[in-house]
Design a protein around this motif. Structure first.
Motif, PDB file in Angstrom:
ATOM      1  N   ILE A   1     -20.725  27.114   8.788  1.00 30.45           N
ATOM      2  CA  ILE A   1     -20.720  27.161  10.142  1.00 30.45           C
ATOM      3  C   ILE A   1     -19.290  28.008  10.458  1.00 30.45           C
ATOM      4  CG2 ILE A   1     -20.597  25.945  12.047  1.00 30.45           C
ATOM      5  CD1 ILE A   1     -22.302  24.001  10.705  1.00 30.45           C
ATOM      6  N   GLY A   2     -18.154  27.570   9.954  1.00 26.98           N
ATOM      7  CA  GLY A   2     -17.093  28.209  10.385  1.00 26.98           C
ATOM      8  C   GLY A   2     -17.043  29.763  10.076  1.00 26.98           C
ATOM      9  N   ALA A   3     -17.673  30.096   8.908  1.00 25.89           N
ATOM     10  CA  ALA A   3     -17.746  31.494   8.538  1.00 25.89           C
ATOM     11  C   ALA A   3     -18.577  32.262   9.569  1.00 25.89           C
ATOM     12  CB  ALA A   3     -18.440  31.753   7.107  1.00 25.89           C
ATOM     13  N   ARG A   4     -19.831  31.620   9.916  1.00 27.27           N
ATOM     14  CA  ARG A   4     -20.576  32.369  10.861  1.00 27.27           C
ATOM     15  C   ARG A   4     -20.020  32.339  12.452  1.00 27.27           C
ATOM     16  NH1 ARG A   4     -25.805  28.915   8.739  1.00 27.27           N
ATOM     17  NH2 ARG A   4     -27.068  30.743   7.940  1.00 27.27           N
ATOM     18  N   ILE A   5     -19.254  31.359  12.630  1.00 24.21           N
ATOM     19  CA  ILE A   5     -18.540  31.469  14.262  1.00 24.21           C
ATOM     20  C   ILE A   5     -17.589  32.478  14.102  1.00 24.21           C
ATOM     21  CG2 ILE A   5     -16.957  30.198  15.614  1.00 24.21           C
ATOM     22  CD1 ILE A   5     -18.653  27.536  14.895  1.00 24.21           C
ATOM     23  N   THR A   6     -16.804  32.580  13.017  1.00 18.38           N
ATOM     24  CA  THR A   6     -15.583  33.520  12.875  1.00 18.38           C
ATOM     25  C   THR A   6     -16.163  35.062  12.901  1.00 18.38           C
ATOM     26  OG1 THR A   6     -14.382  32.103  11.450  1.00 18.38           O
ATOM     27  CG2 THR A   6     -13.846  34.595  11.151  1.00 18.38           C
TER      28      THR A   6
ATOM     29  N   LEU B   1     -10.990  37.381   6.328  1.00 19.69           N
ATOM     30  CA  LEU B   1     -10.975  36.693   5.063  1.00 19.69           C
ATOM     31  C   LEU B   1     -11.470  35.350   4.671  1.00 19.69           C
ATOM     32  CD1 LEU B   1      -6.877  37.262   4.678  1.00 19.69           C
ATOM     33  CD2 LEU B   1      -8.917  38.858   4.045  1.00 19.69           C
ATOM     34  N   PHE B   2     -11.833  34.592   5.794  1.00 18.30           N
ATOM     35  CA  PHE B   2     -12.437  33.511   5.770  1.00 18.30           C
ATOM     36  C   PHE B   2     -13.760  33.717   5.339  1.00 18.30           C
ATOM     37  CE2 PHE B   2     -14.759  29.849   7.899  1.00 18.30           C
ATOM     38  CZ  PHE B   2     -14.289  28.767   6.753  1.00 18.30           C
ATOM     39  N   PRO B   3     -14.722  34.415   6.279  1.00 16.30           N
ATOM     40  CA  PRO B   3     -16.036  34.831   5.899  1.00 16.30           C
ATOM     41  C   PRO B   3     -16.171  34.983   4.539  1.00 16.30           C
ATOM     42  CG  PRO B   3     -15.798  35.058   8.056  1.00 16.30           C
ATOM     43  CD  PRO B   3     -14.329  34.821   7.264  1.00 16.30           C
ATOM     44  N   ALA B   4     -15.261  36.015   4.058  1.00 15.57           N
ATOM     45  CA  ALA B   4     -15.324  36.757   2.644  1.00 15.57           C
ATOM     46  C   ALA B   4     -15.106  35.496   1.599  1.00 15.57           C
ATOM     47  CB  ALA B   4     -14.395  37.653   2.586  1.00 15.57           C
ATOM     48  N   LEU B   5     -14.340  34.831   1.930  1.00 15.94           N
ATOM     49  CA  LEU B   5     -14.207  33.536   0.770  1.00 15.94           C
ATOM     50  C   LEU B   5     -15.545  32.912   0.581  1.00 15.94           C
ATOM     51  CD1 LEU B   5     -10.475  32.447   1.505  1.00 15.94           C
ATOM     52  CD2 LEU B   5     -11.269  33.682  -0.608  1.00 15.94           C
TER      53      LEU B   5
ATOM     54  N   TYR C   1     -21.165  44.969   9.781  1.00 17.13           N
ATOM     55  CA  TYR C   1     -20.812  44.296   8.710  1.00 17.13           C
ATOM     56  C   TYR C   1     -20.102  42.946   8.700  1.00 17.13           C
ATOM     57  CZ  TYR C   1     -21.611  48.581   6.048  1.00 17.13           C
ATOM     58  OH  TYR C   1     -22.200  49.690   5.535  1.00 17.13           O
ATOM     59  N   CYS C   2     -19.730  42.790   9.926  1.00 16.00           N
ATOM     60  CA  CYS C   2     -18.767  41.479  10.241  1.00 16.00           C
ATOM     61  C   CYS C   2     -20.107  40.477  10.679  1.00 16.00           C
ATOM     62  CB  CYS C   2     -17.860  41.479  11.618  1.00 16.00           C
ATOM     63  SG  CYS C   2     -16.492  42.614  11.198  1.00 16.00           S
ATOM     64  N   LEU C   3     -20.901  40.750  11.332  1.00 13.79           N
ATOM     65  CA  LEU C   3     -22.267  39.981  12.008  1.00 13.79           C
ATOM     66  C   LEU C   3     -23.223  39.885  10.824  1.00 13.79           C
ATOM     67  CD1 LEU C   3     -23.133  37.737  14.003  1.00 13.79           C
ATOM     68  CD2 LEU C   3     -23.729  39.787  15.582  1.00 13.79           C
ATOM     69  N   CYS C   4     -24.370  41.029  11.010  1.00 10.98           N
ATOM     70  CA  CYS C   4     -25.277  41.147  10.459  1.00 10.98           C
ATOM     71  C   CYS C   4     -25.307  40.891   8.665  1.00 10.98           C
ATOM     72  CB  CYS C   4     -26.010  42.536  10.615  1.00 10.98           C
ATOM     73  SG  CYS C   4     -26.484  42.620  12.216  1.00 10.98           S
ATOM     74  N   LEU C   5     -24.211  41.471   8.149  1.00 11.17           N
ATOM     75  CA  LEU C   5     -24.061  41.282   6.730  1.00 11.17           C
ATOM     76  C   LEU C   5     -23.788  40.213   6.525  1.00 11.17           C
ATOM     77  CD1 LEU C   5     -24.170  42.857   4.015  1.00 11.17           C
ATOM     78  CD2 LEU C   5     -21.601  43.054   4.428  1.00 11.17           C
ATOM     79  N   THR C   6     -22.797  39.183   7.238  1.00  7.91           N
ATOM     80  CA  THR C   6     -22.472  38.077   6.903  1.00  7.91           C
ATOM     81  C   THR C   6     -23.542  36.945   7.046  1.00  7.91           C
ATOM     82  OG1 THR C   6     -20.199  38.264   7.877  1.00  7.91           O
ATOM     83  CG2 THR C   6     -20.923  36.040   7.906  1.00  7.91           C
ATOM     84  N   GLU C   7     -24.297  37.072   8.095  1.00  8.13           N
ATOM     85  CA  GLU C   7     -25.366  36.131   8.284  1.00  8.13           C
ATOM     86  C   GLU C   7     -26.931  36.497   7.279  1.00  8.13           C
ATOM     87  OE1 GLU C   7     -27.936  33.304   9.377  1.00  8.13           O
ATOM     88  OE2 GLU C   7     -25.702  33.919  10.030  1.00  8.13           O
ATOM     89  N   GLY C   8     -26.627  37.773   6.997  1.00  5.73           N
ATOM     90  CA  GLY C   8     -27.936  38.233   6.055  1.00  5.73           C
ATOM     91  C   GLY C   8     -27.605  37.351   4.684  1.00  5.73           C
ATOM     92  N   ILE C   9     -26.337  37.047   4.282  1.00 11.46           N
ATOM     93  CA  ILE C   9     -26.217  36.456   3.121  1.00 11.46           C
ATOM     94  C   ILE C   9     -26.127  35.059   3.091  1.00 11.46           C
ATOM     95  CG2 ILE C   9     -24.284  36.194   1.489  1.00 11.46           C
ATOM     96  CD1 ILE C   9     -23.438  39.188   1.837  1.00 11.46           C
ATOM     97  N   LEU C  10     -25.419  34.734   4.484  1.00 13.32           N
ATOM     98  CA  LEU C  10     -25.544  33.255   4.593  1.00 13.32           C
ATOM     99  C   LEU C  10     -26.710  32.284   4.750  1.00 13.32           C
ATOM    100  CD1 LEU C  10     -22.080  32.846   6.471  1.00 13.32           C
ATOM    101  CD2 LEU C  10     -22.493  32.571   4.156  1.00 13.32           C
ATOM    102  N   VAL C  11     -27.688  33.174   5.330  1.00 16.26           N
ATOM    103  CA  VAL C  11     -29.278  32.596   5.598  1.00 16.26           C
ATOM    104  C   VAL C  11     -29.741  32.162   4.212  1.00 16.26           C
ATOM    105  CG1 VAL C  11     -30.295  34.660   5.395  1.00 16.26           C
ATOM    106  CG2 VAL C  11     -31.065  32.988   7.103  1.00 16.26           C
ATOM    107  N   LEU C  12     -29.298  32.762   3.288  1.00 19.72           N
ATOM    108  CA  LEU C  12     -29.790  32.318   1.772  1.00 19.72           C
ATOM    109  C   LEU C  12     -28.924  31.295   1.095  1.00 19.72           C
ATOM    110  CD1 LEU C  12     -30.758  35.752   0.360  1.00 19.72           C
ATOM    111  CD2 LEU C  12     -32.196  34.308   1.504  1.00 19.72           C
TER     112      LEU C  12
END
Length: 233
Positions: free
Chosen positions: A31-36, A211-215, A66-77
């Motif tokens: 959740i924190g990664a998505r918000i960030t 860095l936080f979403p990347a981790l 890359y910050c929003l769509c790529l992050t959500e595209g990975i975290l949704v799985l």
């Protein structure tokens, strides 16, 4: 004789109380990664003021990709699934495809605006680390998408590689793309434009934000697709 080797899933061997603590910490991290990621995209978009110039669309679209769509595209799985409380694995996979398609469209458009802006200003291309790594990121994104297409149409294309191996290639390439994108975003914050747009305190906060979403993303991909801790008996 070599002992048999098994792979232990993440969290195996934990007590119930420890497992639930781990699960809640993992959910909070996602959740924190998505918000960030969302916050960083909004901040960059506000600073860019899209529409004021050709250049203004470049950071807006690239951060969206890359910050929003790529992050959500990975975290949704992830095990936590969709932020829309969708528990269907099929629906989450389709949302993953949709997010990845948005990444490609937004990235291609953002690069086009940057190329047009430099051509009008008669400036050279690929003269900074940010631009060079950005080009590598876009190229890796295309390769990742290609592996995704191979996965979807593996039977139709009659590929020799197994579906599991294609998934591994796709996930590994996705990890490389995300790491490259993170470094590219961080390098963009050293540009004269970005440093002139924020004060020093805000700059340090924004520098650390990607860095936080990347981790979180790196942890998810490595736990889901790479060999886990081996247990020998």
């Amino acid at each position: 004789m070599r002992p048999e080797v098994e792979y232990s899933p993440v969290g195996e061997g934990l007590g119930m109380r420890d497992f639930w603590l781990y699960a809640w910490m993992r959910r909070a991290a996602v959740i924190g990664a998505r918000i960030t990621a969302l916050g960083l995209t909004l901040v960059i978009s506000v600073l860019s003021r899209p529409g004021t110039s050709l250049f203004s669309w470049h950071p807006t679209l690239m951060s969206f990709a890359y910050c929003l769509c790529l992050t959500e595209g990975i975290l949704v799985l992830s095990a936590e699934g969709s932020p829309f409380c969708c528990k269907s694995r099929t629906a989450n996979v389709r949302l993953h495809w949709f997010c990845q398609a948005l990444v490609l469209v937004a990235a291609a458009t953002g690069v086009s605006f940057m190329v047009a802006c430099k051509n009008l200003s008669e400036l050279s291309h690929l003269v900074s680390w940010h631009s060079c790594l950005g080009a590598c990121t876009v190229a890796s994104t295309l390769l990742q998408a290609l592996f995704g297409v191979f996965m979807i149409f593996s039977k139709l294309l009659r590929l020799s590689a197994s579906l599991q191996r294609l998934k591994l290639y796709h996930a590994t390439c996705g990890l490389v793309v995300y790491l490259l994108a993170t470094v590219t975003v961080v390098l963009a914050m050293f540009s004269d434009w970005f440093q002139a747009s924020v004060n020093r305190a805000a700059w340090w906060g924004l520098l650390l934000a990607p860095l936080f979403p990347a981790l979180v993303v790196m942890n998810q991909i490595t736990n889901a697709y790479l060999p886990r801790k081996k247990i020998t008996s």
